[in-house]
Design a protein around this motif. Structure first.
Motif, PDB file in Angstrom:
ATOM      1  N   GLY A  84       0.861  -1.191   0.000  1.00 56.01           N
ATOM      2  CA  GLY A  84       0.000   0.000   0.000  1.00 56.01           C
ATOM      3  C   GLY A  84       0.890   1.231   0.000  1.00 56.01           C
ATOM      4  N   HIS A  85       0.284   2.425  -0.076  1.00 50.15           N
ATOM      5  CA  HIS A  85       1.115   3.635   0.003  1.00 50.15           C
ATOM      6  C   HIS A  85       0.533   4.611   1.015  1.00 50.15           C
ATOM      7  N   TYR A  86       1.455   5.223   1.788  1.00 53.14           N
ATOM      8  CA  TYR A  86       1.026   6.124   2.860  1.00 53.14           C
ATOM      9  C   TYR A  86       1.038   7.593   2.423  1.00 53.14           C
ATOM     10  N   SER A 121      -9.580   7.340   1.308  1.00 54.04           N
ATOM     11  CA  SER A 121      -9.759   6.193   0.417  1.00 54.04           C
ATOM     12  C   SER A 121      -8.414   5.795  -0.203  1.00 54.04           C
ATOM     13  N   ASP A 122      -7.709   6.771  -0.744  1.00 56.32           N
ATOM     14  CA  ASP A 122      -6.456   6.528  -1.487  1.00 56.32           C
ATOM     15  C   ASP A 122      -5.268   7.077  -0.720  1.00 56.32           C
ATOM     16  N   ASP A 123      -4.517   6.282   0.019  1.00 56.30           N
ATOM     17  CA  ASP A 123      -4.687   4.841   0.133  1.00 56.30           C
ATOM     18  C   ASP A 123      -4.668   4.441   1.597  1.00 56.30           C
ATOM     19  N   LYS A 124      -4.747   5.467   2.507  1.00 50.30           N
ATOM     20  CA  LYS A 124      -4.586   5.142   3.931  1.00 50.30           C
ATOM     21  C   LYS A 124      -5.734   4.273   4.445  1.00 50.30           C
ATOM     22  N   GLU A 155       5.856   7.327  -2.100  1.00 48.25           N
ATOM     23  CA  GLU A 155       6.063   8.159  -3.298  1.00 48.25           C
ATOM     24  C   GLU A 155       5.106   7.790  -4.426  1.00 48.25           C
ATOM     25  N   GLU A 156       4.058   7.039  -4.102  1.00 47.81           N
ATOM     26  CA  GLU A 156       3.190   6.536  -5.171  1.00 47.81           C
ATOM     27  C   GLU A 156       2.502   7.672  -5.915  1.00 47.81           C
ATOM     28  N   GLU A 157       2.137   8.720  -5.177  1.00 50.05           N
ATOM     29  CA  GLU A 157       1.412   9.837  -5.800  1.00 50.05           C
ATOM     30  C   GLU A 157       2.355  10.812  -6.500  1.00 50.05           C
ATOM     31  N   SER A 158       3.645  10.542  -6.474  1.00 48.49           N
ATOM     32  CA  SER A 158       4.583  11.431  -7.166  1.00 48.49           C
ATOM     33  C   SER A 158       5.505  10.628  -8.084  1.00 48.49           C
ATOM     34  N   CYS A 182      -3.877  -3.301  -2.165  1.00 50.23           N
ATOM     35  CA  CYS A 182      -5.189  -2.717  -1.880  1.00 50.23           C
ATOM     36  C   CYS A 182      -5.141  -1.245  -2.244  1.00 50.23           C
ATOM     37  N   ASP A 183      -5.386  -0.941  -3.517  1.00 43.46           N
ATOM     38  CA  ASP A 183      -5.343   0.451  -3.996  1.00 43.46           C
ATOM     39  C   ASP A 183      -6.299   0.614  -5.172  1.00 43.46           C
ATOM     40  N   THR A 184      -7.289  -0.282  -5.257  1.00 43.92           N
ATOM     41  CA  THR A 184      -8.246  -0.251  -6.370  1.00 43.92           C
ATOM     42  C   THR A 184      -9.666  -0.257  -5.796  1.00 43.92           C
TER      43      THR A 184
HETATM   44 ZN   LIG Z   1      -3.399   5.053  -4.572  1.00 41.15          ZN
END
Ligand SMILES: [Zn+2]
Length: 457
Positions: A84-86, A121-124, A155-158, A182-184
Motif C-alpha cells: 500500500g502507500h502512505y 480512500s487513497d490509500d490510507k 512516493e506513489e502519488e509522485s 489494496c489500492d483499487t
Molecule cells: Zn493510490
C-alpha cells in the motif's frame, strides 16, 4: 484457528479501528511537495510503530526520496506480501473542501456514514483495512493464519522514483509467494473484484517539420507543404473504418479473451449505455465485434491525446506553420511489446512523410501489460472469501488503466499480484472532499480477515 470470533472482534473494534485510521489521516503526507517531507517521514514512523505494536518486525528504510516501510510476521504457511502507500495527493483547491483535509470527519450522508479526509480512500483507509484484519487475528488467536509481510511506499502519488531501484536492491526481502495490493475499487457497491489484468502504456510525441519558418498562406499557400496537413493525414490513417488500429503488427501479440473470462465478464451485466451516458455519450467507439468491456479491459488502443500547431489564439492569422505536433498514446494488452510497437509506429509515420518534411519523436514511458497467472490457488480462495462477505459474488476483472507496481512485482520479483480494493467510484480520490465509506472500511477489514483464513487452508 477459527474465523468467526475474528469477524466478531472486527465488528466490536470498528470504533477503535476508525480512530486509528483518523490518526494516520491527520498526518499531511503529501509526497510531491518538499514542504511536507517531514510529514511523510512521520507517516512512515506511525506505520512502523503501529505494526510493532501488533507483533510485526517492522522498520523504516531510507531512499533518496521518502522512506519505505517493510514489516514481517514470520511464521508458517503461504507467504504473502501486502503493498500500500502512505503518501497522498495535494489538497488544492482548498476552498472546495468543506473542512480541513487533514482534520478527518465522520459525516452522515444519504448513502451512509463516511470518513472524509485526504487519503481516506487513497490509500490510507485501504491499507489500514489489511492492518486491522491482522490486528484482529492477533487479538483473537495470538497469531496470524499466514506468513505475512507488508511493504508501504511514500512516493506513489509522485511517480514512485525510488521504487524500482529499491525493489532491485531489496529483492530477497520483498519476495513472497504472492503479492496483494489494496489500492483499487469494487466493481460496483455490491460486487467485489480481483483485477487480474492491467493494460500497459506507451507514449509518443511527434513533431513534423516542413518549411524552415512560418509562412504567409497567401504568398506560399498551395505551393508549400503544410505540416498540419501531413500530421492530420497520418493521424487519420492510424485507425481503419471499423476502429482497428492500423500500425503494422499491432495485434500480433494480442490474445483472444478466454471463454471463462468472457462468461465471467458477461455475468457482470455491464451497462455500457449508462456508463457512456454519464459522460454524455451513447455509442461504443471500438470495434463492433467486441464487447464494451473488452474495449476497455482486454483490447489495445491508440489515442491522440493532444494536437497543436500554427496559430490558435484569438482572432485569425493566415499562417502556414513550420511545425505540427501531436501526443499519441497506446494502451497495450497481452504480450504486446512496447518497443516493437514504438518501432512499428515510427516506421509508419516515416513512410507517410512527403518530400521536404521531417519528423522527430520523443518517447514517454513504455510499459507492457500485466497479466496475472490465476492458476495459483490463492486466486480462487480469495474470490470465494470475498463472495462470502459481499452481496454479489466476486469477479475476476480487467483494468483499463496501468498500475505499475503490479508489473514490477511480476518483472522484478516474479510474483503474481491480487489487486483487491474497496474504493467506490464516488470516493473523490485526488479531489476535494475525498471520502471512504465506513461500510467499505468495515467490510474491507472483514474481507481481508476472510481471505487470510481462506488462503491458509
Ligand atoms: Zn493510490
Amino acid at each position: 484457528m477459527s474465523l468467526a470470533p475474528v469477524l466478531t472482534h472486527i465488528d466490536n473494534d470498528l470504533p477503535k479501528a476508525t480512530a486509528r485510521l483518523m490518526e494516520l489521516l491527520r498526518i499531511p503526507s503529501i509526497s510531491t511537495d518538499p514542504a511536507y517531507k517531514a510529514n511523510c517521514d512521520t507517516a512512515a514512523d506511525w506505520l512502523v510503530a503501529d505494526l510493532l505494536s501488533i507483533g510485526f518486525k517492522a522498520a523504516k528504510h531510507p531512499t533518496p526520496g521518502h522512506p519505505m516501510v517493510i514489516a514481517h510476521s514470520g511464521g508458517e504457511g503461504l507467504h504473502v506480501m501486502f503493498y500500500g502507500h502512505y503518501d497522498v495527493q495535494p489538497v488544492d483547491p482548498l476552498n472546495l473542501w468543506d473542512h480541513d483535509p487533514f482534520d478527518p470527519q465522520l459525516q452522515d450522508t444519504p448513502k451512509g456514514r463516511v470518513i472524509r479526509a485526504r487519503g481516506s480512500s487513497d490509500d490510507k483507509g485501504q491499507l489500514m483495512t489489511f492492518i486491522e484484519a491482522c490486528r484482529a487475528w492477533k487479538a483473537v488467536h495470538g497469531n496470524l493464519p499466514a506468513n505475512i509481510s507488508l511493504f508501504f511506499e511514500g512516493e506513489e502519488e509522485s511517480g514512485s522514483p525510488s521504487l524500482v531501484p529499491f525493489m532491485q536492491e531489496n529483492a530477497q526481502e520483498l519476495t513472497a509467494d504472492i503479492a496483494l495490493i489494496c489500492d483499487t475499487g469494487l466493481y460496483d457497491e455490491n460486487t467485489p473484484a480481483i483485477i487480474t489484468q492491467l493494460r500497459g502504456l506507451l507514449g509518443e510525441e511527434i513533431t513534423i517539420t516542413g518549411p524552415n519558418k512560418d509562412l504567409h498562406s497567401g504568398m506560399y499557400g498551395g505551393l508549400a507543404i503544410n505540416p498540419i496537413r501531413v500530421l492530420t493525414r497520418i493521424i487519420a490513417a492510424l485507425h481503419d473504418d471499423t476502429g482497428r488500429v492500423t500500425v503494422p503488427g499491432f495485434y500480433d501479440d494480442v490474445p483472444e479473451l478466454s471463454d471463462d473470462l468472457a462468461a465471467a465478464w458477461d455475468a457482470l451485466g455491464f451497462d455500457e449505455k449508462a456508463f457512456l451516458a454519464e459522460v454524455g455519450l451513447s455509442e461504443p467507439a471500438g470495434e463492433k465485434s467486441r464487447r464494451p468491456l473488452e474495449m476497455i479491459w482486454s483490447q489495445p488502443t491508440c489515442e491522440v491525446n493532444g494536437i497543436w500547431g500554427g496559430y490558435t489564439g484569438d482572432g485569425f492569422k493566415t499562417v502556414l506553420p513550420a511545425k505540427a505536433h501531436a501526443k499519441i498514446s497506446f494502451r497495450l494488452v497481452g504480450q504486446q511489446d512496447p518497443h516493437k510497437i514504438r518501432d512499428s509506429f515510427r516506421k509508419l509515420v516515416q513512410d507517410m512523410l512527403p518530400p521536404d518534411c521531417t519528423v522527430s519523436f520523443s518517447g514517454h514511458g513504455a510499459s507492457p501489460a500485466s497479466q496475472m497467472t490465476t492458476t495459483h490457488p490463492a486466486f480462487d480462495q480469495a474470490r470465494t472469501a470475498l463472495s462470502d462477505e459481499w452481496p454479489n459474488p466476486a469477479a475476476f476483472v480487467g483494468s483499463g488503466g496501468s498500475i505499475p507496481i503490479a508489473g514490477h512485482f511480476k518483472e522484478i520479483l516474479n510474483m503474481d499480484t491480487m489487486l483487491i480494493g474497496f474504493a467506490k467510484d464516488d470516493d473523490a480520490i485526488h479531489s476535494p472532499n475525498e471520502k471512504y465509506d465506513l461500510s467499505s472500511f468495515h467490510k474491507g477489514i472483514r474481507s481481508w480477515a476472510r481471505i487470510l483464513d481462506a488462503i491458509s487452508k
